[in-house]
Design an enzyme around this catalytic site. Sequence first.
Site, PDB file in Angstrom:
ATOM      1  N   MET A  11       0.837  -1.234  -0.060  1.00  0.00           N
ATOM      2  CA  MET A  11       0.066   0.134  -0.153  1.00  0.00           C
ATOM      3  C   MET A  11       0.948   1.285  -0.166  1.00  0.00           C
ATOM      4  O   MET A  11       2.057   1.213   0.531  1.00  0.00           O
ATOM      5  CB  MET A  11      -0.884   0.001   1.152  1.00  0.00           C
ATOM      6  CG  MET A  11      -1.803  -0.991   0.909  1.00  0.00           C
ATOM      7  SD  MET A  11      -3.360  -1.063   2.074  1.00  0.00           S
ATOM      8  CE  MET A  11      -4.038   0.602   1.796  1.00  0.00           C
ATOM      9  N   ALA A  13       2.230   3.097  -2.422  1.00  0.00           N
ATOM     10  CA  ALA A  13       3.292   3.126  -3.535  1.00  0.00           C
ATOM     11  C   ALA A  13       2.958   4.060  -4.604  1.00  0.00           C
ATOM     12  O   ALA A  13       3.724   4.295  -5.551  1.00  0.00           O
ATOM     13  CB  ALA A  13       3.607   1.706  -3.952  1.00  0.00           C
ATOM     14  N   GLU A  88      -7.212  -1.762  -8.027  1.00  0.00           N
ATOM     15  CA  GLU A  88      -7.665  -3.020  -7.173  1.00  0.00           C
ATOM     16  C   GLU A  88      -7.869  -4.109  -7.750  1.00  0.00           C
ATOM     17  O   GLU A  88      -8.858  -5.030  -7.399  1.00  0.00           O
ATOM     18  CB  GLU A  88      -8.921  -2.505  -6.366  1.00  0.00           C
ATOM     19  CG  GLU A  88      -8.944  -0.940  -5.752  1.00  0.00           C
ATOM     20  CD  GLU A  88      -7.925  -0.946  -4.732  1.00  0.00           C
ATOM     21  OE1 GLU A  88      -7.449  -1.853  -4.136  1.00  0.00           O
ATOM     22  OE2 GLU A  88      -7.437   0.173  -4.344  1.00  0.00           O
TER      23      GLU A  88
END
Length: 192
Positions: A11, A13, A88
């Site tokens: 997470m 990044a 996602e």
Amino acid sequence: MAQLYFYYSAMNAGKSTSLLQSSYNYRERGMNTLVMTASIDDRYGKGKVASRIGIESDAQVFSSHDNLIEMITAAHQENHLSCVLVDECQFLSKEQVKQLTYIVDKIDIPVLCYGLRTDFQGELFSGSHYLLAWADKLVELKTICHCGRKANMVVRLDGEGKVMREGEQVAIGGNESYESVCRKHFREFIWD
């Protein structure tokens, strides 16, 4: 020739930022893109992909049961698509990843997928598993642990900021719920 890309990281990044920049680059050149995101993640509102730095885009939402070939070909017939971008993507099913390979191989549209590689227990998500297996290009986006090392794992935090070792694989949240860490700190928090 189109290819299937998997941009993965822990997470924070910049996955969504990178997706939005790629979509913008296509659109700036007069090309159409389709931005998609998982319906399960509505942190920024349903049908939105947003970055922590403040940029966002409307997106077509998909659930794990949707047929992506039908969704993408319908959008392609309406607006000739130059690229499909999926945020996602860890929430894709095996069948949906296979459908994305069809879009690339048969319809010749590049597909850029962005998502987490592993969950807070170090296990692969289904979508990530099959993207790692079937993508033409794998690109790791990097972020850093609090110690300064490369963060490649994620830990889940409870309401008091303590690391959780157990729970459902999927729990939607941001910085208040997750922290990206290096494997050394992941080991200390989860495995040891």
